[in-house]
Design an enzyme around this catalytic site. Structure first.
Site, PDB file in Angstrom:
ATOM      1  N   LEU A   1       2.445 -11.305  -4.455  1.00  0.00           N
ATOM      2  CA  LEU A   1       2.216 -11.196  -3.014  1.00  0.00           C
ATOM      3  C   LEU A   1       3.036  -9.978  -2.570  1.00  0.00           C
ATOM      4  O   LEU A   1       4.207 -10.098  -2.209  1.00  0.00           O
ATOM      5  CB  LEU A   1       2.656 -12.480  -2.305  1.00  0.00           C
ATOM      6  CG  LEU A   1       1.838 -13.728  -2.676  1.00  0.00           C
ATOM      7  CD1 LEU A   1       2.556 -15.015  -2.246  1.00  0.00           C
ATOM      8  CD2 LEU A   1       0.448 -13.679  -2.051  1.00  0.00           C
ATOM      9  N   ASP A   2       2.412  -8.808  -2.667  1.00  0.00           N
ATOM     10  CA  ASP A   2       3.179  -7.563  -2.565  1.00  0.00           C
ATOM     11  C   ASP A   2       3.886  -7.396  -1.230  1.00  0.00           C
ATOM     12  O   ASP A   2       4.984  -6.829  -1.180  1.00  0.00           O
ATOM     13  CB  ASP A   2       2.266  -6.355  -2.810  1.00  0.00           C
ATOM     14  CG  ASP A   2       1.945  -6.149  -4.287  1.00  0.00           C
ATOM     15  OD1 ASP A   2       2.691  -6.661  -5.137  1.00  0.00           O
ATOM     16  OD2 ASP A   2       0.954  -5.463  -4.586  1.00  0.00           O
TER      17      ASP A   2
ATOM     18  N   TYR B   1       1.126  -0.140  -9.209  1.00  0.00           N
ATOM     19  CA  TYR B   1      -0.063   0.249  -8.454  1.00  0.00           C
ATOM     20  C   TYR B   1       0.288   1.073  -7.227  1.00  0.00           C
ATOM     21  O   TYR B   1       1.361   0.916  -6.645  1.00  0.00           O
ATOM     22  CB  TYR B   1      -0.844  -0.987  -7.993  1.00  0.00           C
ATOM     23  CG  TYR B   1      -2.046  -1.260  -8.859  1.00  0.00           C
ATOM     24  CD1 TYR B   1      -3.151  -0.417  -8.788  1.00  0.00           C
ATOM     25  CD2 TYR B   1      -2.088  -2.325  -9.738  1.00  0.00           C
ATOM     26  CE1 TYR B   1      -4.260  -0.649  -9.593  1.00  0.00           C
ATOM     27  CE2 TYR B   1      -3.187  -2.554 -10.542  1.00  0.00           C
ATOM     28  CZ  TYR B   1      -4.270  -1.706 -10.464  1.00  0.00           C
ATOM     29  OH  TYR B   1      -5.358  -1.933 -11.253  1.00  0.00           O
TER      30      TYR B   1
ATOM     31  N   HIS C   1      -7.441  -7.827  -6.643  1.00  0.00           N
ATOM     32  CA  HIS C   1      -6.659  -7.292  -5.517  1.00  0.00           C
ATOM     33  C   HIS C   1      -7.260  -7.859  -4.236  1.00  0.00           C
ATOM     34  O   HIS C   1      -8.469  -7.714  -4.020  1.00  0.00           O
ATOM     35  CB  HIS C   1      -6.748  -5.763  -5.447  1.00  0.00           C
ATOM     36  CG  HIS C   1      -6.254  -5.048  -6.658  1.00  0.00           C
ATOM     37  ND1 HIS C   1      -4.976  -4.574  -6.766  1.00  0.00           N
ATOM     38  CD2 HIS C   1      -6.861  -4.718  -7.820  1.00  0.00           C
ATOM     39  CE1 HIS C   1      -4.817  -3.978  -7.939  1.00  0.00           C
ATOM     40  NE2 HIS C   1      -5.952  -4.050  -8.602  1.00  0.00           N
TER      41      HIS C   1
END
Lengths: 704, 704
Positions: A346-347, A435, A492
């Site tokens: 959960l960026d 990423y 994503h």
């Protein structure tokens, strides 16, 4: 995830040890003072991010507060505690001469860790010289706040002093000086909700001759670190696999070619002979018929607020968006192995999108005609950290057409009218570990806002014994992209929180479904489609998988109609990347991000409901997020509503994505739908038209 | 549809009468001779479109042929009859010194009408001084060829001499000088297949004070014209409705504003200090690692052939696409009324996309740095007509990123590598009556080809008594966009014919479906997804609705593998606009365009299978098109296959689309998928890198 060279000399105190950290925190107190002084001459807009002086005042107040335990305290989130919506609307759209335009209180929301607990504080910094803690609470539920950079630096410094790890590295024939480790959240897998044991996993990599250490995992080795104790509490060396070779993995200029193929494209630059067409006044951007506020949040990154558009025919400024931002980026990997099952990132909530937004490169990340905005956030110690060139704003000349028509129907003339398209882009790039996400807001003269997510950066790969696809006889969970290198399948999901206020605060969500009519009488046709209009009464009605029944999805204002009697609105047009999660509803990562099963959701506006997986994303259990809130199935018809849109990609990697991935893009468009009486481009000046002074317009907008 | 002012003076012979037509046919014989002389010094590429001299030779041969009846003959299609594929492959990729590189025969395929029949002729013009008809046949099936411009001009000149029409116009209080009519194909609605009665309908409009006559229909009046007799054979004045007002409908500069809103965006221009980065050699374009042939067909518009890419790591030029073009544009309207039910256009087959591609406006339709290609087609009389500036080619600097990464993981440095994106666009605009389609092929340095369809132009509207939405109590089949003006619901389906030859001629179609695994043992995860790989054996296996099961769709070469053992391929990525037809399977328009129920289809390559609704689209019955061919369910595995992709949009109009529509875009991307050993951008020169001479490379490519 943060990583750091582990070096024999690296034994000093973490914060001072790492030049990167030093670089990120070079904002000296002197500089802060200057900026604070500059800021104090300018009354902040209610949505302006906290200034360095305000961040400092927040820190002072929290550290001085008797409400938190004496002793070590770490700041995990410091953000603007925005004023209540009616107050902001009154400020933004009220009578400019009335008292409503006076400054609103400046407040911060803080999540800090102290004494093994997560403390929430609201701090008033209206007078930065006398900040005050207004409220304090201790979080009793599941989950933990965003990881700080400092604690990640500290964690990755532990392994070289851990003898079993030294032995693991030796056993693989790797030089410890080439090893870097990174922090991976552990997720949640059905244990009792973790309320005290704040742990992360460390996975390690080998750089050596390449900058692309992600391509060279030390597969099979897992360390678990207790962050509050800052100690390794578990260690596992499960399997020894070859470390992929460095050759062919570096992406830096001069490291990858020659040989080159073909010739280079010609260099090209956009030239604006009259300069830029937009103004940035504080954080307010004005361009063409648009105006909006560009803010920043350390968790969300770019925040766009109070977007409105001047409608020439109405002679008024009309509201479109109250506040919008990326609420979460969920990235689950699809390998059940010991070192992979928990990689369900959960960026935003775990790492912070704004925290991982690095300086944009002028002329490369953004074209030569871009302007840049800096950002400030609170470091773990609460001190302000500058984030230079974090957001860029530029006029985009992509060679597209805004509208055109050639009319060949007149016998005496061929009429061709063409308006080339110019749009305004607000861009941030988030490099959250391997990423990179290029996140664009694109404002168009047509009244549209296009949201584009472009993925690039490095694949997360798994070490393997395989060197050729023919050796693979069972599910490898990825693609063999190089010798000993599997690029693992993953998704994503980028979820936008969009508090649309279409021509006013109260809106409804409408699904205009394309419905086939058959066996119609009185016509040679046997079928046609028409539109079935459904207005969502409650949240459940407004959860839509955009890949099922074809429909136009709209946010309308049922209280405002066009001259023709149509409700004014905006519609959502998916632009590719419409994947929804296919994980089992009962799988733990899915429970934590269960909102990812539908691309579109609508909730009634609640100031606290910002973060799709909940405020505490790290080790969250899904009990306090978007899906959980919606289980109450609240009314959304003619209410102040929020649209949540998730851009989704199932990513099956291919060799062409390795060692660095060519950009792949998806997104959606919010497009006027009976918002204007007619195409607003007809009353928008085309580029190059003489620029008379800005037309003063009355500003409308109800402030319910 | 073609339209023409009907004027009292307009009584002369049609072809000479209309200035538009004169403009389109101003290519004088002298000019033709000069061009022909110039062309003769240059050996044509086998895919070069027919030159003016060749078109003239075709005309001479056909008119001299004893195979067609003496008397009036009209040319409806004259296009390149391309050599057989093995010969072209040998020419293009064979040993450059061998005899295979000698010129291939130059041949034309002709459809002409004479004696009430459609004649098909193959004409050899290798020696333009001695053209020869090689084959002749008479079409015995359903349907008719593309309408010529001249016959449309002739048809729309008929109504003013038709007393009932004069009375209808008078009854509506309209000045005949303001009236224009347009040609609408009648479709097919279950009658015996029309083999002889070649009719069209005429609908009429009022221009007056606006250029936008489409906004002002003379609703209720229908004329039917027999084209071979060139006479009105039916007339109906069914209902009198108000003609919508002209006010607010004009889109021309100076007609629509002020008042203007906001300020104008800044003017901006792309500047290329070193000039363009591509060469155009005849019809061959070479740019970056790409090379391809840009051709033209009067029905399809732009045709891209022999697209290949130089792969630095392989040290070879590798084939991607043999030939690709837009095969059809199907636009069915959704109103069952007498004047609307048959509006189910097949723009390519009925009107001709190339025929309706008008000159692009430099600096507006295409940016200042664009190069332009002209086209030539045969008029109804067979004489060559020049189409100036019909295609543009330009390098696109949109401010996007080709790839990037910021690496924050090294303690001593922040690595940021960014490559700004430059792509090459090949653009045509088709203005087929009211709508305008901007059709882009975008070649990327990553190896991708992006296809973008941008819709703009004018809505097709229906006259109505309604002046406010509250008056509408039953299905109006459209949106009330202005007083007395309904914009009728409709679809757009743009179908591409893409003969991919991925690294060789024989390819397979693979569906990599994302499949959920549940209840997996030995992991805390309860689910993950993996990839189920299905290779299509036959055409039925390869018909895909891209909105159902999530999957990567690939065209692979099963005979070529990467070093890692993966089959080389390209994948299809939908980029929005994924609507499929929802008409009943038995409805007549659906039968004529039944391929529009699936966005993706695959067929084995057959030279004659070019046109999705069949060669004869006008009044076609669906018995000889893409879906009918595929009913044989032929083998497609490891065969020479063609990918058909349909971009689809359900269009519910809104007021913002009126009177001219802001562009809306959709499309898809063909992206390398294990085509390269690794990201080819790493061995592609970035823009601005010193330009050494082009690397000579060996050219590979099997020619099975």
């Amino acid at each position: 995830m943060i990583v750091s060279f582990i070096q024999a000399s690296a034994r000093a105190e973490p914060a001072a040890r790492t030049p990167l950290h030093a670089m990120l925190t070079t904002l000296l107190l002197a500089a802060v003072s200057i900026l604070a002084a500059a800021a104090s001459t300018h009354q902040p807009h209610p949505f302006d991010p906290l200034s360095p002086a305000e961040l400092t005042a927040v820190r002072d107040a929290v550290l001085a507060s008797p409400l938190v335990p004496a002793g070590p305290l770490t700041f995990h989130y410091v953000g603007l505690d925005e004023p209540d919506k009616p107050d902001v609307l009154s400020y933004a759209y009220g009578n400019p001469t009335s008292s409503s335009r006076s400054a609103l209180p400046r407040r911060a929301f803080v999540v800090a860790r102290a004494g093994g607990q997560s403390h929430e504080l609201r701090v008033d910094v209206t007078d930065a010289a006398a900040p005050a803690v207004l409220a304090h609470a201790v979080h009793r539920g599941a989950g933990f706040p965003t990881l700080t950079l400092d604690e990640q630096f500290a964690a990755v410094a532990l392994p070289p002093a851990h003898p079993p790890f030294v032995e693991s590295v030796r056993r693989r024939g790797v030089d410890m000086a080439d090893v870097l480790c990174a922090v991976f959240p552990v997720g949640w897998f059905g244990d009792l909700p973790a309320k005290e044991r704040r742990v992360v996993k460390l996975l390690c990599f080998v750089a050596g001759a390449t900058a692309n250490f992600y391509a060279r995992p030390l597969e099979g080795v897992t360390l678990v670190v207790d962050l509050d104790r800052m100690a390794i509490v578990e260690y596992k060396d499960r399997v020894v696999l070859p470390v992929p070779k460095a050759e062919g993995t570096d992406y830096r200029a001069g490291k990858a070619g020659p040989p080159y193929a073909g010739r280079a494209p010609a260099p090209g630059t956009v030239v604006q002979p009259d300069g830029r067409g937009f103004d940035i006044d504080g954080h307010f951007v004005r361009w063409a018929t648009w105006e909006f506020h560009v803010g920043f949040d350390v968790r969300a990154g770019t925040v766009i607020s109070l977007a409105s558009i001047h409608d020439a025919e109405a002679g008024a400024r009309r509201r479109v968006l109250y506040r919008g931002f990326v609420s979460e980026v969920f990235v689950p990997y699809m390998d059940p192995a010991e070192e992979w099952y928990y990689r369900t990132f959960l960026d935003a909530g775990e790492y912070g999108l704004g925290l991982w937004a690095f300086p944009l490169q002028p002329g490369a990340d953004c074209p030569a005609n871009a302007a840049y905005l800096d950002g400030y956030y609170a470091g773990q110690d609460g001190k302000p950290v500058e984030n230079k060139n974090m957001i860029c704003v530029f006029e985009r000349y992509a060679g597209d057409v805004a509208w055109r028509h050639t009319e060949a129907g007149f016998p005496d003339r061929l009429i061709t009218e063409v308006r080339p398209d110019v749009s305004l882009v607000v861009r941030m790039v988030v490099s959250c570990g391997n990423y990179d996400y290029v996140l664009d807001w694109e404002f168009k003269t047509s009244g549209s806002i296009k949201f584009t997510v472009s993925l690039t950066g490095l694949l997360e790969v798994k070490g393997t014994a395989y060197t050729h696809a023919d050796q693979i006889t069972e599910d490898a969970h990825g693609t063999l992209v190089a010798e000993n290198t599997l690029a693992v399948y993953h998704d994503h999901y980028v979820t936008y929180h969009l508090d649309l206020d279409v021509d006013g605060t109260n809106n409804s969500f409408v699904k205009n479904t394309v419905a086939t009519k058959r066996n119609v009488a009185g016509t040679p046709r046997r079928s046609y489609w028409t539109v079935r209009r459904d207005v969502a009464e409650t949240e459940a009605d407004a959860q839509v998988d955009v890949n099922t029944a074809p429909a136009d999805l709209l946010v309308v204002n049922p209280n405002k109609r066009t001259r023709m009697g149509n409700e004014v609105g905006y519609r959502v047009i998916p632009g590719g990347a419409t994947a929804a999660s296919v994980l089992d509803d009962d799988d733990y990562p899915q429970r934590r991000a269960s909102y990812c099963k539908k691309q579109v959701r609508v909730t009634p506006y609640r100031k606290a409901e910002k973060w799709a997986p909940g405020l505490y994303a790290d080790q969250s259990t899904g009990d306090d997020g978007l899906a959980a809130w919606s289980e109450r199935n609240r009314a959304v018809r003619n209410e102040d509503i929020v649209l949540w849109y998730t851009v989704g990609i199932h990513h099956i990697p291919y060799q062409d994505d390795f060692p660095v991935m060519p950009t792949v893009s998806g997104g959606f468009e919010l497009r006027p739908a009976n918002f204007f009486e007619r195409n607003p481009l007809l009353t928008t000046r085309p580029p190059g038209l003489d620029q008379p002074p800005l037309v003063n317009c009355s500003c409308t907008g109800d402030s319910r």
